[in-house]
Design an enzyme around this catalytic site. Structure first.
Site, short mmCIF file in Angstrom:
data_model
loop_
_atom_site.label_atom_id
_atom_site.label_comp_id
_atom_site.label_asym_id
_atom_site.label_seq_id
_atom_site.Cartn_x
_atom_site.Cartn_y
_atom_site.Cartn_z
N GLU A 140 1.10 -1.35 0.06
CA GLU A 140 -0.10 0.02 -0.13
C GLU A 140 0.81 1.10 0.10
OE1 GLU A 140 -2.74 -1.42 -1.04
OE2 GLU A 140 -4.17 -0.41 0.52
N THR A 193 -5.94 9.68 -7.83
CA THR A 193 -5.82 9.38 -6.08
C THR A 193 -5.35 11.11 -5.39
OG1 THR A 193 -5.24 7.23 -6.01
CG2 THR A 193 -4.96 8.21 -4.17
#
Lengths: 321, 321
Positions: A140, A193
């Site tokens: 991540e 994002t």
């Protein structure tokens, strides 16, 4: 703590797992609450090799880098292998992406979580769930710049998870009511994002904060009590949704359609563009899903949908031969 | 909904109840989580009278106004009586204050909650718990300018309560672990509510907000799971305590003493000046309490202390003759 490897390891015996898609940022539970989906995930085949190193031999279904250091599963596996310096072998990995990268349902987390879960299985369950979470979080970190656990935790453990704290990591499994179904609509648009982050305010009003943590308390209590009314009343996000939803075409129309057709709640999955509805029972999920997709069809963009009960299992074995 | 009065009412038959002190603003659960204390509360004796009106005939233990409109219990009872226009009688009330006004353990809430609970009992349980909460909240409006439920809810219901929302009112009973004990130290200083409010920031960082609602989720889950470790880790307030604790002499010394002696957590009760520790078991509560009071004694101010298991019952009947 030093890990002792099993005396014999199953080299070159492939293990195939399905690692589920997940909804993070579950409404009021921004950054802390997530759940695992059924019927959609990445399929990973791993095997231990006597040669050292991590080889990602094939990626299907998405155009992603195969270099270990540029691939989320590669980075997660690297973190795992670094924790067992006695291991002289390597890992071979194939990834079949069932989750579109950037869709907002935990694409990177599914690959990272599935890879470390499967290798841990081959290593005789050397690592604790918390340790696996930490390894997967390294994936991540590569994907988003921050080592979040809110997708990897539900992918690994299944059900509903609360990441009370990321540092130090503190993950709590929240019981999932039997009849809790989720519907996800993934609009085929690219939502960066960085844009999704940019709209977030760094400061919020204390009043909104109180409302949000009242709802988080209510939602967690609702899951424990299997009180669908309380769950529904608590599925309210007064902080993130008002700004992020503006980036998702048709959001308010879909939300209205979802709630009108009896969904418990509706919101943004992860940082979008996917949206989700939670429902009580399969029939309601079917009905709400139809209403949501109908509302989105008017916009004329392509989309995918997924629906099913909350996945209580997390990563699961598909085949070990 | 129109209420139908019982055909016969027990006029002039006094009912005496004990209404507990409460801790509101339970750590991370600012404005939403509260719990009821045992061993400290207000004693109220009420009776129905054939004469109309509300008469507060006596107040012991504190210098408080007896005029209905200036007394929190009077105002709460007025709200109750207004909901039954068919009732032609009145109410007579005596209050014996066991809780010092302004101590931060729900002094006004105990009187308001006890009064409406007792009268409701004499009226044959006409009203729902939610309705009683609303009436008692009118007392809170008089006391603090805002109709909060975070003290009246645990006083009425006992145990631990979550006020998910004040408007519309949504109160959730949270199960209380058997061995949960509370210790309260009330420093005999005056801390003006207005000062206590003034130090609060109207805006907070999103990061602190996330940490706070992660903790609220963890605390609620910890209560359901009876997981004292999780309860302890979640008893952290990164928003209110850092500013309000500066108004309480010896706060950091008491907190350090509490945590060193094994308390699960330590914080400000309500808006202070009382402070509380939550503990696992009576022995630990005894030990933590001794350490906290020792830490406070150094300052040279007078103080009172209370300790006991969380009060699971709320308002209870002392005598009905």
């Amino acid at each position: 703590m030093k890990k002792t490897l099993p005396t014999s390891l199953p080299y070159n015996q492939p293990l195939t797992v399905l690692s589920p898609a997940t909804i993070a940022n579950l409404s009021c539970g921004f950054d802390v609450l997530g759940l695992a989906l059924s019927g959609v995930g990445d399929t990973l085949t791993v095997s231990l090799t006597t040669n050292p190193g991590i080889e990602i031999s094939k990626i299907e279904g998405a155009d992603l880098p195969r270099e270990t250091d540029k691939n989320v599963a590669g980075v997660a596996l690297k973190a795992l292998l670094e924790a067992i310096p006695d291991y002289t072998g390597g890992v071979k990995l194939q990834i079949s992406k069932g989750i579109a990268p950037g869709s907002g349902i935990g694409s990177s987390a599914a690959s990272s979580a599935g890879a470390v879960w499967a290798v841990n299985r081959l290593l005789g369950e050397l690592f604790t769930p918390a340790e696996l979470t930490q390894f997967a979080m390294e994936g991540e970190r590569l994907a988003s710049g921050a080592a979040h656990a809110d997708n990897v935790a539900p992918a690994l453990f299944g059900g509903i998870t609360l990441v009370r704290s990321s540092n130090p990591l503190d993950v709590v499994a929240i019981p999932c009511p039997d009849a809790l179904y989720a519907y996800v609509l993934h609009p085929e648009i690219e939502l960066k994002t960085s844009d999704s982050r940019k709209v977030l305010k760094t400061r919020i009003s204390l009043q909104d904060g109180i409302r949000q943590w009242g709802n988080v308390g209510g939602l967690v209590a609702g899951f424990f009590l299997e009180d669908y009314g309380l769950i529904s009343r608590s599925l309210e996000d007064v902080i993130i949704e008002p700004v992020r939803s503006l980036l998702i075409p048709g959001f308010s129309e879909m939300k209205e359609a979802a709630l009108k057709s009896g969904a418990l709640g509706f919101g943004i999955s992860g940082s979008g563009p996917s949206v989700f509805a939670l429902c009580q029972g399969a029939d309601n999920c079917q009905r709400a899903g139809a209403a949501i997709s109908e509302a989105f069809e008017g916009i004329g963009l392509s989309f995918n949908t997924y629906q099913g009960p909350v996945n209580s299992q997390g990563v699961q074995i598909v085949s070990n031969e």
